[in-house]
Scaffold this active site. Structure first.
Site, PDB file in Angstrom:
ATOM      1  N   TYR A 147       0.866  -1.182   0.000  1.00 52.07           N
ATOM      2  CA  TYR A 147       0.000   0.000   0.000  1.00 52.07           C
ATOM      3  C   TYR A 147       0.896   1.223   0.000  1.00 52.07           C
ATOM      4  CZ  TYR A 147      -3.253   3.543   1.760  1.00 52.07           C
ATOM      5  OH  TYR A 147      -4.021   4.674   1.908  1.00 52.07           O
ATOM      6  N   GLU A 236      -3.531   7.591  -3.734  1.00 50.81           N
ATOM      7  CA  GLU A 236      -3.555   6.299  -3.033  1.00 50.81           C
ATOM      8  C   GLU A 236      -3.377   5.153  -4.025  1.00 50.81           C
ATOM      9  OE1 GLU A 236      -7.229   4.497  -1.435  1.00 50.81           O
ATOM     10  OE2 GLU A 236      -6.233   4.612   0.513  1.00 50.81           O
TER      11      GLU A 236
END
Ligand code: ADP
Ligand code: MG
Length: 428
Positions: A147, A236
């Site tokens: 991530y 993101e």
């Protein structure tokens, strides 16, 4: 103002959960969000690698796109502005907004089911969002999913790089269950993200070779460049992957941009897709009104985000719940006020309308004129509770009195809110 409304939504859900009534229906942010295929195009311009991809608006286009991958496996991904697509479902029963497929015919079949249907994910609410396009991308088998995100951090008051070697899943869950798996790196915005610092992060994440570590570090540096140069509020990547064939790639991208920067990011703001937004919120925007949908039964017309929040609190204290908020701001005319009423009444749950205006720049008599016009022309049948204070208050009261309409007028917020809640409860 826009920032205030983001706070407002979380406050609304806070007030609602205090009342044990569940979260607010509206989750939409006022920051511009763009589709994955556009985000990937932007990543590529900043030297950040993604799988090769082609967007398609019809099943035929998707079929043609899939043929360009020369028989290699591809993924087909619903282009809907919401996270959690992989685990979502369509209103026609199709499970999953992301599918690994082998043939162009299969791609076409999936595209037929996806395009024109609504995808429901844990971020869209029960109504889902319409899927008007798909993206066909080269399938790149991940060896590991990470991530990576760049966000503004309230605590350090700096942009931060947030990374984790537990990507792919919801980062909120990782943060809750395994907070040590998240690395937060503050970024000096005058210098940008330092390559050394990025390399340290990549090393901690545990890529399988120094070469891949270096590639990941460069990706982080470039993600920050994009964040900085495009006035982003959110970059993101979930997942950022190390592939089995030894590359570092962004398999998904969610970019958000600061509405306050629209004047200097015209190219970015052209990419807005209003089909992904609530239609009445879009309509309100055209009249310079701020419209926020919630899930109660009192339609609220106010001026200013602060007063909106205070109104929400007082209604909640009295046991009531707003159906929506319409903020007419400071410059609305009678026509805009009438439009505001139309929007307030669009929600079928509205049982009473509460007008709470603190006249400053916005004059009470202008609001009163708009209210009277709207009540007459829209043949308003539900109770209307009005509290007008401030500039041109006396004139406003006179107008309402002389209108002969059944409008419940109060001077104090407390009693006005009480009346709005009661009338909403008793109205069928
Ligand atoms: P969402 O986050 O909306 O569910 P993602 O784009 O993250 O959608 O896709 C869900 C999962 O599908 C990813 O975590 C990844 O495992 C897989 N995936 C996505 N794109 C690709 C791709 N190009 N090749 C292989 N797997 C992919
Ligand atoms: Mg994802």
């Amino acid at each position: 103002m826009i920032r205030a409304y983001n706070l407002f939504r979380s406050r609304a859900s806070m007030a609602n959960s205090m009342l044990r009534a569940g979260p607010a229906a509206a989750t939409q942010k006022r920051f511009l969000s763009i589709h994955e295929y556009l985000s990937m195009g932007m990543l590529n311009k900043f030297g950040i690698d993604t799988p090769k991809f082609i967007p398609a608006k019809t099943p035929e286009e998707a079929y043609e796109a899939a043929k360009k991958f020369n028989g290699e496996p591809v993924v087909i991904k619903a282009q809907v502005l919401a996270g959690g697509r992989g685990k979502g479902h369509f209103d026609n029963g199709l499970q999953g907004g992301v599918h690994l497929v082998k043939t162009p015919e299969e791609v076409r079949d999936f595209a037929k089911k996806m395009i024109g249907s609504k995808l429901i994910t844990k971020q869209t609410g029960a109504d889902g969002r319409i899927c008007n396009a798909v993206m066909v991308a080269e399938a790149r088998a991940p060896a590991h999913e990470y991530y990576a995100a760049i966000l503004n951090d309230r605590v350090t008051q700096l942009p931060v790089l947030i990374t984790s070697n537990q990507g792919g899943m919801s980062i909120e869950e990782v943060a809750k269950e395994n907070p040590d798996a998240i690395i937060t790196t503050p970024i000096d915005y005058t210098k940008g993200l330092d390559l050394k610092a990025a390399e340290e992060v990549a090393h901690k994440l545990g890529f399988s070779s120094p070469k891949l570590e270096k590639e990941a570090a460069e990706t982080f540096v470039n993600l920050y460049k994009l964040f900085d140069q495009k006035d982003a509020t959110q970059v993101e990547i979930n997942p950022l992957v190390e592939t089995k064939d030894g590359a570092v790639l962004c398999l998904d991208a969610k970019l958000g941009f600061d509405d306050n920067a629209d004047f200097r990011q015209e190219d970015v703001f052209k990419l807005r897709d209003t089909t992904q937004e609530d239609a009445s919120e879009v309509e309100a925007g055209k009249y310079g009104l701020n419209f926020i949908k919630l899930d109660g039964n009192i339609g609220c017309l106010v001026n200013g985000a602060g007063l909106a929040m205070a109104t929400l609190d007082v209604l909640s204290l009295k046991g009531g719940k707003p159906a929506n908020f319409l903020d007419v701001g400071g410059g609305a005319n009678a026509a805009a006020v009438k439009k505001a009423f139309e929007l307030l009444l669009q929600s079928k749950d509205v049982r009473a309308i509460f007008v709470n205006i603190f006249g400053g720049i916005m004059r009470c008599d202008v609001i009163a004129e708009g209210i009277i016009q709207a009540t007459k022309e829209l043949q308003l049948t539900i109770p209307l509770v009005v509290r007008l204070q401030g500039t041109k208050e006396a004139e406003a009261k006179e107008l309402i009195k002389n209108s002969g309409l059944k409008i419940f007028a109060y001077d104090h917020l407390d009693e006005a809110a009480q009346a709005a809640v009661q009338k909403a409860e008793t109205q069928q």
